[in-house]
Design a protein around this motif. Structure first.
Motif, PDB file in Angstrom:
ATOM      1  N   VAL A 142      43.100  44.404  46.022  1.00  0.00           N
ATOM      2  CA  VAL A 142      42.685  45.718  44.986  1.00  0.00           C
ATOM      3  C   VAL A 142      41.503  46.136  45.546  1.00  0.00           C
ATOM      4  N   ALA A 143      41.152  47.577  45.516  1.00  0.00           N
ATOM      5  CA  ALA A 143      40.030  48.256  45.715  1.00  0.00           C
ATOM      6  C   ALA A 143      39.815  49.088  44.511  1.00  0.00           C
ATOM      7  N   ALA A 144      38.270  49.385  44.778  1.00  0.00           N
ATOM      8  CA  ALA A 144      37.722  50.458  43.658  1.00  0.00           C
ATOM      9  C   ALA A 144      38.104  49.771  42.159  1.00  0.00           C
ATOM     10  N   LEU A 145      38.224  48.271  42.148  1.00  0.00           N
ATOM     11  CA  LEU A 145      38.537  47.863  40.671  1.00  0.00           C
ATOM     12  C   LEU A 145      37.374  47.900  39.577  1.00  0.00           C
ATOM     13  N   GLU A 146      37.598  48.154  38.556  1.00  0.00           N
ATOM     14  CA  GLU A 146      36.310  48.300  37.653  1.00  0.00           C
ATOM     15  C   GLU A 146      36.552  47.406  36.335  1.00  0.00           C
ATOM     16  N   ASP A 147      35.479  46.992  35.747  1.00  0.00           N
ATOM     17  CA  ASP A 147      35.414  46.129  34.554  1.00  0.00           C
ATOM     18  C   ASP A 147      36.218  44.922  34.456  1.00  0.00           C
ATOM     19  N   THR A 148      36.237  44.373  35.609  1.00  0.00           N
ATOM     20  CA  THR A 148      36.811  42.976  35.674  1.00  0.00           C
ATOM     21  C   THR A 148      36.259  41.982  36.844  1.00  0.00           C
ATOM     22  N   VAL A 149      35.933  40.874  36.199  1.00  0.00           N
ATOM     23  CA  VAL A 149      34.907  40.053  37.168  1.00  0.00           C
ATOM     24  C   VAL A 149      35.658  39.393  38.385  1.00  0.00           C
ATOM     25  N   HIS A 150      36.883  38.960  38.153  1.00  0.00           N
ATOM     26  CA  HIS A 150      37.496  38.069  39.157  1.00  0.00           C
ATOM     27  C   HIS A 150      38.502  39.004  39.840  1.00  0.00           C
ATOM     28  N   ALA A 151      38.031  39.957  40.774  1.00  0.00           N
ATOM     29  CA  ALA A 151      38.870  40.608  41.625  1.00  0.00           C
ATOM     30  C   ALA A 151      39.738  39.938  42.511  1.00  0.00           C
ATOM     31  N   ILE A 152      39.402  38.715  43.032  1.00  0.00           N
ATOM     32  CA  ILE A 152      40.189  37.982  43.944  1.00  0.00           C
ATOM     33  C   ILE A 152      41.504  37.459  42.887  1.00  0.00           C
ATOM     34  N   SER A 153      41.347  37.239  41.690  1.00  0.00           N
ATOM     35  CA  SER A 153      42.383  36.764  40.764  1.00  0.00           C
ATOM     36  C   SER A 153      43.538  37.995  40.677  1.00  0.00           C
ATOM     37  N   VAL A 154      42.805  39.041  40.600  1.00  0.00           N
ATOM     38  CA  VAL A 154      43.804  40.219  40.416  1.00  0.00           C
ATOM     39  C   VAL A 154      44.497  40.607  41.672  1.00  0.00           C
ATOM     40  N   ALA A 155      43.735  40.336  42.537  1.00  0.00           N
ATOM     41  CA  ALA A 155      44.655  40.521  44.262  1.00  0.00           C
ATOM     42  C   ALA A 155      45.732  39.560  44.160  1.00  0.00           C
ATOM     43  N   ARG A 156      45.669  38.303  43.622  1.00  0.00           N
ATOM     44  CA  ARG A 156      46.532  37.303  43.759  1.00  0.00           C
ATOM     45  C   ARG A 156      47.718  37.697  42.717  1.00  0.00           C
ATOM     46  N   ARG A 157      47.384  38.343  41.730  1.00  0.00           N
ATOM     47  CA  ARG A 157      48.453  38.725  40.918  1.00  0.00           C
ATOM     48  C   ARG A 157      49.289  40.029  41.907  1.00  0.00           C
ATOM     49  N   VAL A 158      48.515  40.649  42.345  1.00  0.00           N
ATOM     50  CA  VAL A 158      49.264  41.725  43.010  1.00  0.00           C
ATOM     51  C   VAL A 158      50.361  41.153  44.172  1.00  0.00           C
ATOM     52  N   MET A 159      49.730  39.962  44.642  1.00  0.00           N
ATOM     53  CA  MET A 159      50.728  39.295  45.726  1.00  0.00           C
ATOM     54  C   MET A 159      51.871  38.675  45.109  1.00  0.00           C
ATOM     55  N   GLU A 160      51.669  38.175  43.872  1.00  0.00           N
ATOM     56  CA  GLU A 160      52.793  37.183  43.319  1.00  0.00           C
ATOM     57  C   GLU A 160      53.514  38.169  42.338  1.00  0.00           C
ATOM     58  N   ARG A 161      53.219  39.265  41.780  1.00  0.00           N
ATOM     59  CA  ARG A 161      53.959  39.483  40.718  1.00  0.00           C
ATOM     60  C   ARG A 161      54.273  41.110  40.992  1.00  0.00           C
ATOM     61  N   THR A 162      54.070  41.795  41.946  1.00  0.00           N
ATOM     62  CA  THR A 162      54.193  43.204  42.204  1.00  0.00           C
ATOM     63  C   THR A 162      55.017  43.213  43.761  1.00  0.00           C
ATOM     64  N   PRO A 163      55.723  44.170  44.028  1.00  0.00           N
ATOM     65  CA  PRO A 163      56.188  44.368  45.390  1.00  0.00           C
ATOM     66  C   PRO A 163      55.253  44.915  46.282  1.00  0.00           C
ATOM     67  N   HIS A 164      54.068  45.054  45.830  1.00  0.00           N
ATOM     68  CA  HIS A 164      53.043  46.066  46.798  1.00  0.00           C
ATOM     69  C   HIS A 164      51.910  44.953  47.398  1.00  0.00           C
ATOM     70  N   THR A 165      51.080  45.408  48.200  1.00  0.00           N
ATOM     71  CA  THR A 165      50.115  44.586  48.753  1.00  0.00           C
ATOM     72  C   THR A 165      48.581  45.139  48.300  1.00  0.00           C
ATOM     73  N   LEU A 166      48.716  46.444  47.869  1.00  0.00           N
ATOM     74  CA  LEU A 166      47.103  46.651  47.568  1.00  0.00           C
ATOM     75  C   LEU A 166      47.475  47.933  46.466  1.00  0.00           C
ATOM     76  N   LEU A 167      46.592  47.618  45.275  1.00  0.00           N
ATOM     77  CA  LEU A 167      46.501  48.453  44.398  1.00  0.00           C
ATOM     78  C   LEU A 167      45.156  49.075  44.225  1.00  0.00           C
ATOM     79  N   VAL A 168      44.778  50.246  43.761  1.00  0.00           N
ATOM     80  CA  VAL A 168      43.464  50.883  43.779  1.00  0.00           C
ATOM     81  C   VAL A 168      43.088  51.819  42.629  1.00  0.00           C
TER      82      VAL A 168
END
Length: 347
Positions: free
Chosen positions: A121-147
């Protein structure tokens, strides 16, 4: 800082530095050289966790505890990254990170395993644990990066709580910066006269690398980015191959410092490519730092860039442009040491 001519002369006179002494002594004996390769983890082929900067020690402890409890490598690096993300006293990662020039705290993060699994993830706001959101991107989307807005909306959809990241202390620092700032795309230009190499304004990231006893690897990198950056700026941290790269059978690398200089050369991928070609982690880190110095010349005067690498055999490498880059190593016994990386230039 050397002139370009003396810089190139210095590069020509430097050979690869190999550390074969036990890594626990590497920091106290920075001049040690021999033919044995890069620092080796005590405990040989056991599990190991590395992270950038001295505050990585607490992250390592959390990651290692997760591994000991039966968690996966991804569980481990995520747990480790979450520690500085939630620390209100750390202004370069997560909650309480310094904002951009417009007063918004934005976060970047990436997580990767050695099977090619990637989420960022990049330019994520109002969320403490960006690393956990990044893991969800990996595991629950067909994408590698959300911004940006899309990344933030995805975090809400996934149930991550909304929370302001701008603390009173960080807001005060931002307002003080505004008094003398000029809105221009130059990294911390107003702070350059007082910035200390390796200090709070000279790095903006934590990168973690973890290796299991059977040689599998994963990594994570998370940051609130450059202090007082232009809104929308994204550095190396969430970009696979720049802030982080992991490859099965070879190893992994992560970077820190001024992200723009890392992205110019896809630095972490370059380190791993050198390791794949036969270089030790130490040699690989040194090669990319020297390359950046040669490529950029006077443009990198006063800039910190560093790399940390680990191969599948438990060898460690670390190198940087300027003194001050530290890293934390937790070996198979669970013991953690904080070491100083060698640097190309003196302060």
């Amino acid at each position: 800082m050397n002139t370009r001519r003396s810089l190139l002369a210095a590069l020509g006179g430097l050979g690869a530095i190999n550390l074969a002494a036990p890594f626990a002594r590497a920091a106290s004996r920075p001049g040690t050289r021999d033919q044995g390769g890069s620092p080796r983890i005590r405990g040989g082929s056991g599990a190991v966790v590395l992270s950038t900067w001295d505050f990585g020690a607490a992250a390592n402890d959390a990651a290692f505890a997760k591994m000991r409890a039966g968690g996966s490598l991804l569980d481990a690096v995520e747990a480790g990254a979450m520690v500085p993300e939630a620390d209100p006293n750390n202004h370069s990662v997560g909650y309480s990170g310094y904002p951009d020039r417009d007063g918004h705290v934005t976060l970047d993060a990436v997580i990767m395993d050695d099977a090619g699994g990637v989420g960022a993830v990049a330019a994520l706001e109002d969320t403490v644990h960006a690393i956990s959101v990044a893991r969800r991107v990996m595991e629950r989307t067909p994408h590698t990066l959300l911004v940006g807005e899309g990344a933030t909306r995805f975090a809400r959809d996934q149930g991550f709580p909304q929370q302001s990241l701008l603390t009173p202390e960080s807001q005060k620092a931002w307002r003080e910066w505004l008094k003398t700032s000029k809105y221009q795309p130059e990294a911390n230009s107003e702070n350059r006269s007082t910035r200390t190499p390796g200090g709070a304004l000279d790095h903006d990231t934590i990168g973690l690398l973890a290796r299991s006893a059977d040689g599998r690897m994963a990594g994570a990198c998370t940051t609130s980015g450059m202090a007082f950056k232009m809104r929308g700026r994204v550095g190396d941290s969430p970009q696979v191959g720049s802030g982080l790269y992991v490859e099965a059978g070879v190893g992994g690398a992560t970077s820190t410092g001024l992200g723009e200089e890392v992205t110019r050369v896809a630095g972490s991928a370059r380190v791993v490519a050198s390791m794949r070609a036969g270089a030790t982690p130490q040699q690989a880190c040194e090669e990319v730092v020297r390359h950046i110095a040669t490529l950029r010349g006077a443009a990198i005067r006063g800039v910190q860039v560093g790399f940390l690498a680990l191969d599948t055999n438990g060898n460690v490498g670390a190198y940087c442009l300027l003194p001050g880059f530290t890293y934390a190593v937790t070996d198979a016994s669970g013991a953690t040491s904080v070491l100083k990386a060698r640097s190309l230039f003196k302060a």
